[in-house]
Enzyme design. Structure first.
Site, PDB file in Angstrom:
ATOM      1  N   GLU A 119       0.959  -1.099   0.184  1.00  0.00           N
ATOM      2  CA  GLU A 119       0.228   0.335  -0.163  1.00  0.00           C
ATOM      3  C   GLU A 119       0.006   1.176  -0.308  1.00  0.00           C
ATOM      4  O   GLU A 119       0.656   2.303  -0.498  1.00  0.00           O
ATOM      5  CB  GLU A 119      -1.062  -0.201   1.387  1.00  0.00           C
ATOM      6  CG  GLU A 119      -1.965  -0.885   1.489  1.00  0.00           C
ATOM      7  CD  GLU A 119      -1.518  -2.310   1.692  1.00  0.00           C
ATOM      8  OE1 GLU A 119      -2.583  -2.945   2.257  1.00  0.00           O
ATOM      9  OE2 GLU A 119      -0.612  -2.916   2.424  1.00  0.00           O
ATOM     10  N   PHE A 172     -12.748  -7.108  13.264  1.00  0.00           N
ATOM     11  CA  PHE A 172     -10.769  -7.299  12.659  1.00  0.00           C
ATOM     12  C   PHE A 172     -10.811  -6.291  11.624  1.00  0.00           C
ATOM     13  O   PHE A 172     -11.702  -5.269  11.199  1.00  0.00           O
ATOM     14  CB  PHE A 172     -11.439  -8.942  11.928  1.00  0.00           C
ATOM     15  CG  PHE A 172     -10.521  -8.977  11.039  1.00  0.00           C
ATOM     16  CD1 PHE A 172      -9.390  -9.881  11.598  1.00  0.00           C
ATOM     17  CD2 PHE A 172     -10.260  -9.099  10.241  1.00  0.00           C
ATOM     18  CE1 PHE A 172      -8.216  -9.896  10.688  1.00  0.00           C
ATOM     19  CE2 PHE A 172      -9.968  -9.209   9.128  1.00  0.00           C
ATOM     20  CZ  PHE A 172      -8.528 -10.259   9.768  1.00  0.00           C
ATOM     21  N   GLN A 173      -9.420  -5.990  11.484  1.00  0.00           N
ATOM     22  CA  GLN A 173      -8.870  -5.221  10.755  1.00  0.00           C
ATOM     23  C   GLN A 173      -9.382  -3.594  10.858  1.00  0.00           C
ATOM     24  O   GLN A 173      -9.749  -2.525   9.994  1.00  0.00           O
ATOM     25  CB  GLN A 173      -8.903  -5.636   9.124  1.00  0.00           C
ATOM     26  CG  GLN A 173      -7.804  -6.167   9.162  1.00  0.00           C
ATOM     27  CD  GLN A 173      -7.717  -6.917   7.869  1.00  0.00           C
ATOM     28  OE1 GLN A 173      -9.116  -6.950   6.632  1.00  0.00           O
ATOM     29  NE2 GLN A 173      -6.540  -8.015   7.493  1.00  0.00           N
ATOM     30  N   LYS A 178     -17.727  -0.458   4.794  1.00  0.00           N
ATOM     31  CA  LYS A 178     -18.190  -1.254   4.136  1.00  0.00           C
ATOM     32  C   LYS A 178     -19.829  -1.380   3.912  1.00  0.00           C
ATOM     33  O   LYS A 178     -20.007  -1.212   2.799  1.00  0.00           O
ATOM     34  CB  LYS A 178     -17.952  -2.785   4.482  1.00  0.00           C
ATOM     35  CG  LYS A 178     -17.906  -3.453   3.309  1.00  0.00           C
ATOM     36  CD  LYS A 178     -17.178  -4.965   3.950  1.00  0.00           C
ATOM     37  CE  LYS A 178     -17.909  -5.505   2.642  1.00  0.00           C
ATOM     38  NZ  LYS A 178     -16.993  -7.209   2.754  1.00  0.00           N
ATOM     39  N   MET A 200      24.386   7.456   3.285  1.00  0.00           N
ATOM     40  CA  MET A 200      24.016  10.010   3.626  1.00  0.00           C
ATOM     41  C   MET A 200      24.454   9.478   5.577  1.00  0.00           C
ATOM     42  O   MET A 200      25.307  10.316   6.423  1.00  0.00           O
ATOM     43  CB  MET A 200      22.914  10.428   4.469  1.00  0.00           C
ATOM     44  CG  MET A 200      22.637  11.760   4.250  1.00  0.00           C
ATOM     45  SD  MET A 200      24.197  12.974   3.360  1.00  0.00           S
ATOM     46  CE  MET A 200      23.302  13.058   1.827  1.00  0.00           C
TER      47      MET A 200
END
Length: 573
Positions: free
Chosen positions: A51, A113-114, A163, A481
């Protein structure tokens, strides 16, 4: 009136907004949206492998085109994986709309959940965020999201959709709003005429003026106006990291990038200037060095679309709030009708001093008789082969600074990098986002062996969608760096900065279906790079071995003035 489900309304709204690509990764809470995407052909979805890459692709699309990029991710870990990309866009003022899935409305707050509180998590790194409470509000919310993202000081906007707001069987009237009215949001669209006139009076009375071009000029599509102002006034011009290409890199007025790794001449010009015209730069700490010692003899005109950025770190003598393009247009109008002109003798003397500074350093670096390539040589070769016309996307580290210093951009919107947040892993997905929209252009990802591994899985996405970017990996087998700072400040105690057990990048690229090249000698570089860019339809991963002990110079002495710099490992101003 047409009846659509919430999911169908999201997709139709994106189409009505003119969205071409949406970058994302499916999951349970957004499956209704993905089913709606499947049943249409106007908005093309690009399946990334992480993502974070989706947000970077959307970000780079926006930087290159000026239009908001769009990403779609699921709830929970999908949404949190997107946060780094959202923060990257936020710190660089990039317009982006990120649609995140959420658990069903009745489960919010129950640790489902999630489930994550995406509004709370994203709030510090977005311009605004929305939570859809009613499916029928989706068209208006999407319209507002794009309006907020693309106007005023641009930035990312999150739209969090439970949802159940996208259930296919629930249908509502669809109408996409033509106009947006938000009582609490009224971005400024022009500068104050009186302040602009006052600024030009001060500017034209200067003996040692300098124009500081910031990222606001590129974002605000004001490069043509800047170039006209520079040519009319013959004033030396420097730029921030985010403004590369606003003025052509080879323009005689361009004294280079300023700041921590800016050119010697740019930092010297800034320090000795008596009037600084800052357009679209926020006086970031990487630009100013020690603020108490910043440009002690200069009067400062500061133009910015965000009033919160003016006098935030450096006090402005003449503040102007407004978009760069409009303010520059007004400045040009004042200039063309004014009887006042810059002092010709003073400007002649000023340019003589600048040319002396250019001759003293001018981007020099040391080469030796060994076969080890210098990273600067690689970027100079890239500039030569692409004639300064490529889209160059970089990761973060030494390679980023070499690209900024030695690639001479002819055009704005061609330098795509993470400036404010400094996000490793940005370069490859950024190059992908640009290449998909400009398939005929040369697109290079300048990276290091550390950064490229942050999102190297996107080589799979490149194969699936035939995205033939060119990866220029400056391989010094270390976090360059970090190692440089350890050399300079920690007596070369290289704690966790050397990269061991690196993969064979050539074989790795080939395993993903691409072309891999290994270049060890400078004598082989030009031929290999020309061959790589000649393969228009293939992704080429160039693993280029460079001197592991090279440092980026100039480098400002911390908390010093603009003129306090290290010019090499042994030479200090």
């Amino acid at each position: 009136m047409e009846l659509l489900s919430g999911a169908e309304m999201v997709v139709r709204a994106l189409k009505d907004e003119g969205v071409e690509y949406i970058y994302g990764y499916p999951g349970g809470s957004v499956l209704h949206l993905y089913d709606a995407l499947f049943q249409q052909e106007d908005v093309q979805h690009v399946l990334v492998r992480h993502e974070q890459a989706a947000t970077h692709m959307a970000d780079a699309y926006a930087r290159a085109t000026g239009k908001a990029g769009v990403a779609l991710v699921t709830s929970g870990p999908g949404a949190t994986n997107a946060i780094t990309g959202i923060a990257t866009a936020y710190t660089d003022s990039i317009p982006m709309v990120v649609i995140t899935g959420q658990v069903m409305s009745h489960l919010i707050g129950e640790d489902a959940f999630q489930e994550t509180d995406m509004l709370g998590i994203s709030r510090p790194v977005v311009k605004h965020n929305f939570s859809v409470q009613r499916a029928e509000d989706i068209p208006a919310i999407i319209r507002k999201a794009f309006h907020i993202a693309q106007t005023g000081r641009p930035g990312p906007v999150v739209v969090d959709i439970p949802k159940d707001m996208t259930t296919p069987t629930d249908r509502f009237p669809y109408e996409y709003p033509k106009n947006v009215k938000m009582r609490s949001y009224n971005p400024i669209n022009r500068g104050h005429a009186g302040q602009i006139k006052k600024a030009m009076d001060l500017f034209l009375g200067a003996k040692r003026p300098v124009i500081l071009a910031g990222g606001g000029i590129v974002i605000g599509q004001a490069s043509e106006e800047l170039r006209e102002l520079v040519n009319l006034t013959n004033v030396p011009t420097t730029n921030t990291l985010m403004a590369l290409g606003a003025l052509a890199g080879r323009d005689k007025h361009n004294v280079g990038m300023l700041g921590m790794h800016g050119s010697y001449e740019a930092n010297m010009v800034m320090h000795h200037a008596d009037v600084i015209l800052n357009i679209g730069a926020r006086f970031d700490d990487r630009v100013t060095n020690g603020t108490d010692k910043f440009c002690p003899t200069a009067k400062i005109i500061h133009v910015d679309i965000d009033p919160a950025s003016i006098s935030k770190t450096i006090r402005a003598d003449i503040p102007i709030v407004g978009p760069a393009k409009h303010v520059l247009e007004e400045m040009l109008s004042v200039l063309k009708t004014s009887n006042k002109q810059l002092d010709a003798e003073a400007m002649k003397s000023w340019w003589e001093q600048i040319e002396e500074w250019r001759g003293r350093h001018g981007g020099r670096y040391r080469t030796d008789d060994s076969e080890l390539m210098k990273p600067q040589q690689v970027i100079e070769m890239l500039d030569t082969i692409t004639n300064g016309d490529a889209y160059v996307c970089s990761d973060v580290g030494q390679h980023q600074m070499y690209a900024a210093q030695y690639y001479k951009f002819n055009h704005p919107n061609r330098w795509i990098n993470s400036g404010g947040l400094g996000t490793m892993g940005f370069g490859l997905p950024a190059a992908m986002g640009v290449k998909m929209n400009f398939p005929d252009a040369d697109v290079a990802c300048v990276t290091g062996e550390g950064s490229i591994q942050m999102n190297i899985q996107e080589l799979s996405t490149c194969n699936q969608y035939d995205i033939p970017v060119k990866i220029i990996c400056l391989n010094n087998q270390s976090l360059g760096m970090v190692r440089q700072w350890q050399d300079m400040n920690y007596e070369s105690r290289h704690s966790q900065s050397y990269m061991k057990s690196l993969p064979d990048f050539v074989k790795l690229a080939e395993s993903y279906g691409h072309v891999g090249m290994k270049v060890d000698k400078y004598a082989d570089l030009e031929g290999a790079m020309r061959e790589a860019f000649a393969m228009k339809d293939r992704l080429v991963f160039m693993d280029i071995a460079v001197d592991p002990f090279e440092h980026v110079y100039p480098m400002q002495v911390p908390r010093g003035s603009m003129r306090d710099m290290w010019l090499s490992k042994t030479e200090r101003t």
